[in-house]
Write a protein that holds these residues in place. Structure first.
Motif, PDB file in Angstrom:
ATOM      1  N   ASN A 124       0.944  -1.184  -0.014  1.00  0.00           N
ATOM      2  CA  ASN A 124      -0.027  -0.110  -0.065  1.00  0.00           C
ATOM      3  C   ASN A 124       0.860   1.325   0.002  1.00  0.00           C
ATOM      4  N   PRO A 125       1.202   1.867  -1.083  1.00  0.00           N
ATOM      5  CA  PRO A 125       2.070   3.139  -1.477  1.00  0.00           C
ATOM      6  C   PRO A 125       1.654   4.138  -0.345  1.00  0.00           C
ATOM      7  N   GLN A 126       0.445   4.399  -0.328  1.00  0.00           N
ATOM      8  CA  GLN A 126      -0.066   5.513   0.525  1.00  0.00           C
ATOM      9  C   GLN A 126       0.318   5.409   1.903  1.00  0.00           C
ATOM     10  N   ALA A 127      -0.051   4.148   2.351  1.00  0.00           N
ATOM     11  CA  ALA A 127       0.191   3.774   3.887  1.00  0.00           C
ATOM     12  C   ALA A 127       1.669   3.994   4.147  1.00  0.00           C
ATOM     13  N   ILE A 128       2.550   3.486   3.345  1.00  0.00           N
ATOM     14  CA  ILE A 128       3.924   3.400   3.422  1.00  0.00           C
ATOM     15  C   ILE A 128       4.348   4.939   3.575  1.00  0.00           C
ATOM     16  N   ALA A 129       3.851   5.450   2.617  1.00  0.00           N
ATOM     17  CA  ALA A 129       4.485   7.129   2.525  1.00  0.00           C
ATOM     18  C   ALA A 129       3.704   7.621   3.708  1.00  0.00           C
ATOM     19  N   GLU A 130       3.016   7.659   4.224  1.00  0.00           N
ATOM     20  CA  GLU A 130       2.305   8.227   5.450  1.00  0.00           C
ATOM     21  C   GLU A 130       3.190   7.907   6.870  1.00  0.00           C
ATOM     22  N   SER A 131       3.569   6.624   6.858  1.00  0.00           N
ATOM     23  CA  SER A 131       4.278   6.180   7.917  1.00  0.00           C
ATOM     24  C   SER A 131       5.626   6.684   7.910  1.00  0.00           C
ATOM     25  N   VAL A 132       6.362   6.827   6.597  1.00  0.00           N
ATOM     26  CA  VAL A 132       7.489   7.204   6.477  1.00  0.00           C
ATOM     27  C   VAL A 132       7.619   8.920   6.861  1.00  0.00           C
ATOM     28  N   ALA A 133       6.466   9.720   6.429  1.00  0.00           N
ATOM     29  CA  ALA A 133       6.303  10.929   6.627  1.00  0.00           C
ATOM     30  C   ALA A 133       6.321  11.178   8.407  1.00  0.00           C
ATOM     31  N   ARG A 134       5.586  10.196   8.743  1.00  0.00           N
ATOM     32  CA  ARG A 134       5.417  10.392  10.187  1.00  0.00           C
ATOM     33  C   ARG A 134       6.690  10.271  11.073  1.00  0.00           C
ATOM     34  N   GLY A 135       7.301   8.875  10.910  1.00  0.00           N
ATOM     35  CA  GLY A 135       8.531   8.665  11.315  1.00  0.00           C
ATOM     36  C   GLY A 135       9.656   9.826  11.295  1.00  0.00           C
ATOM     37  N   ASN A 136       9.829  10.413  10.001  1.00  0.00           N
ATOM     38  CA  ASN A 136      10.712  11.398   9.706  1.00  0.00           C
ATOM     39  C   ASN A 136      10.317  12.682  10.689  1.00  0.00           C
ATOM     40  N   ARG A 137       9.059  12.795  10.879  1.00  0.00           N
ATOM     41  CA  ARG A 137       8.934  13.842  11.705  1.00  0.00           C
ATOM     42  C   ARG A 137       9.367  13.691  13.067  1.00  0.00           C
ATOM     43  N   LEU A 138       9.186  12.621  13.554  1.00  0.00           N
ATOM     44  CA  LEU A 138       9.504  12.152  14.700  1.00  0.00           C
ATOM     45  C   LEU A 138      11.145  12.044  15.221  1.00  0.00           C
ATOM     46  N   ILE A 139      11.600  11.495  14.010  1.00  0.00           N
ATOM     47  CA  ILE A 139      13.440  11.620  13.848  1.00  0.00           C
ATOM     48  C   ILE A 139      13.685  13.193  13.995  1.00  0.00           C
ATOM     49  N   LEU A 140      13.277  14.154  13.072  1.00  0.00           N
ATOM     50  CA  LEU A 140      13.639  15.446  13.248  1.00  0.00           C
ATOM     51  C   LEU A 140      13.272  16.109  14.724  1.00  0.00           C
ATOM     52  N   LEU A 141      12.366  15.653  15.546  1.00  0.00           N
ATOM     53  CA  LEU A 141      12.148  16.095  16.889  1.00  0.00           C
ATOM     54  C   LEU A 141      13.356  15.502  17.635  1.00  0.00           C
ATOM     55  N   LEU A 142      13.925  14.169  17.291  1.00  0.00           N
ATOM     56  CA  LEU A 142      14.987  13.465  18.147  1.00  0.00           C
ATOM     57  C   LEU A 142      16.344  14.418  17.678  1.00  0.00           C
ATOM     58  N   GLU A 143      16.292  14.803  16.395  1.00  0.00           N
ATOM     59  CA  GLU A 143      17.721  15.698  16.022  1.00  0.00           C
ATOM     60  C   GLU A 143      17.622  16.932  16.649  1.00  0.00           C
ATOM     61  N   LYS A 144      16.495  17.537  16.827  1.00  0.00           N
ATOM     62  CA  LYS A 144      16.240  18.849  17.538  1.00  0.00           C
ATOM     63  C   LYS A 144      16.879  18.632  18.859  1.00  0.00           C
ATOM     64  N   PHE A 145      16.097  17.833  19.665  1.00  0.00           N
ATOM     65  CA  PHE A 145      16.644  17.325  20.965  1.00  0.00           C
ATOM     66  C   PHE A 145      18.169  17.446  21.301  1.00  0.00           C
ATOM     67  N   LEU A 146      18.721  16.787  20.039  1.00  0.00           N
ATOM     68  CA  LEU A 146      19.968  16.653  20.424  1.00  0.00           C
ATOM     69  C   LEU A 146      21.040  17.672  20.182  1.00  0.00           C
ATOM     70  N   ALA A 147      20.278  18.911  19.875  1.00  0.00           N
ATOM     71  CA  ALA A 147      21.098  19.959  19.584  1.00  0.00           C
ATOM     72  C   ALA A 147      21.804  20.574  20.717  1.00  0.00           C
ATOM     73  N   ASP A 148      21.706  20.357  21.749  1.00  0.00           N
ATOM     74  CA  ASP A 148      21.910  20.988  23.062  1.00  0.00           C
ATOM     75  C   ASP A 148      23.296  20.505  23.279  1.00  0.00           C
ATOM     76  N   GLY A 149      23.899  19.489  22.475  1.00  0.00           N
ATOM     77  CA  GLY A 149      25.226  19.062  22.724  1.00  0.00           C
ATOM     78  C   GLY A 149      25.412  17.866  23.843  1.00  0.00           C
ATOM     79  N   ARG A 150      24.296  17.423  24.315  1.00  0.00           N
ATOM     80  CA  ARG A 150      24.006  16.118  24.988  1.00  0.00           C
ATOM     81  C   ARG A 150      24.986  15.006  24.369  1.00  0.00           C
ATOM     82  N   GLN A 151      25.540  14.145  24.918  1.00  0.00           N
ATOM     83  CA  GLN A 151      26.239  12.780  24.392  1.00  0.00           C
ATOM     84  C   GLN A 151      25.280  11.732  24.213  1.00  0.00           C
TER      85      GLN A 151
END
Length: 207
Positions: A124-151
């Motif tokens: 189901n290409p649409q379900a896959i695309a929506e899943s990837v988009a949602r996951g990538n948004r969460l990944i960017l949340l994690l990327e932003k969280f790591l911006a304070d220099g924590r190890q």
């Protein structure tokens, strides 16, 4: 002797194995699930009525649910290291353990199942695309969280939060999807995946 039941290509089994290795524990691991089968055998159902993996047998103490196993191992054998004794530091670690289970895993599940476990002509290409988009948004949340220099995710010390998220991010990097640029996440992933306890646990074939 401690036993962990489950195939290592399962992210949930990887979490338990990584925690046990990080703590220097001796254990046996028995392949069940996936191509190995065995989840419906009466002797396994008696251990884990959900018929899923992993299951821990710590000298007769039986526990299932991967994050519960990781928490137990850390509390029982890693107080002050994987299991912070300070409640606030432990809360930060626990937060990411739960984030992986309640946010990131559900977001990425349709993409993983669609791309890895479903024949191409039945996807189901649409379900896959929506899943990837949602996951990538969460990944960017994690990327932003790591911006304070924590190890690490709970601060300057490796904890169980890094194990759970580390396994999930490792799979995310392996999926055949488009990903946003995440240089800080890549550095963190390299930091945690280079630990001796992670060798042979991460970078498993997706299955």
């Amino acid at each position: 002797m401690m036993t962990i039941w489950g195939r290592l290509t399962s992210i949930n089994v990887s979490k338990a194995v990584w925690a046990a290795r990080e703590l220097g524990l001796e254990f046996n691991r028995i392949d069940v699930g996936g191509p190995y089968g065995g989840l419906d055998k009466p002797e396994y159902v008696a251990l884990n009525p959900n018929s899923k993996i992993p299951t821990l047998d710590d000298n007769g103490y039986i526990l299932w649910e991967s994050n519960s196993i990781v928490r137990y191992l850390a509390a029982q054998y890693g107080a002050g290291t994987l299991w912070p004794t300070d409640p606030r530091e432990r809360g930060l670690s626990d937060r990411w353990l739960d984030w992986q289970a309640t946010e990131f895993a559900p977001a990425m599940a349709p993409a993983f199942i669609g791309l890895i476990r479903t024949p191409e002509d039945k996807r189901n290409p649409q379900a896959i695309a929506e899943s990837v988009a949602r996951g990538n948004r969460l990944i960017l949340l994690l990327e932003k969280f790591l911006a304070d220099g924590r190890q690490y995710l709970a601060g300057d010390r490796f904890t169980i939060g890094d194990i759970a998220v580390g396994c999930a991010v490792d799979r995310w990097f392996l999926l055949p999807i488009e990903r946003p640029a995440t240089p800080l996440l890549a550095q963190w992933h390299k930091r945690v995946s280079s630990r001796p306890s992670a060798q042979g646990v991460l970078q498993q074939k997706l299955a």
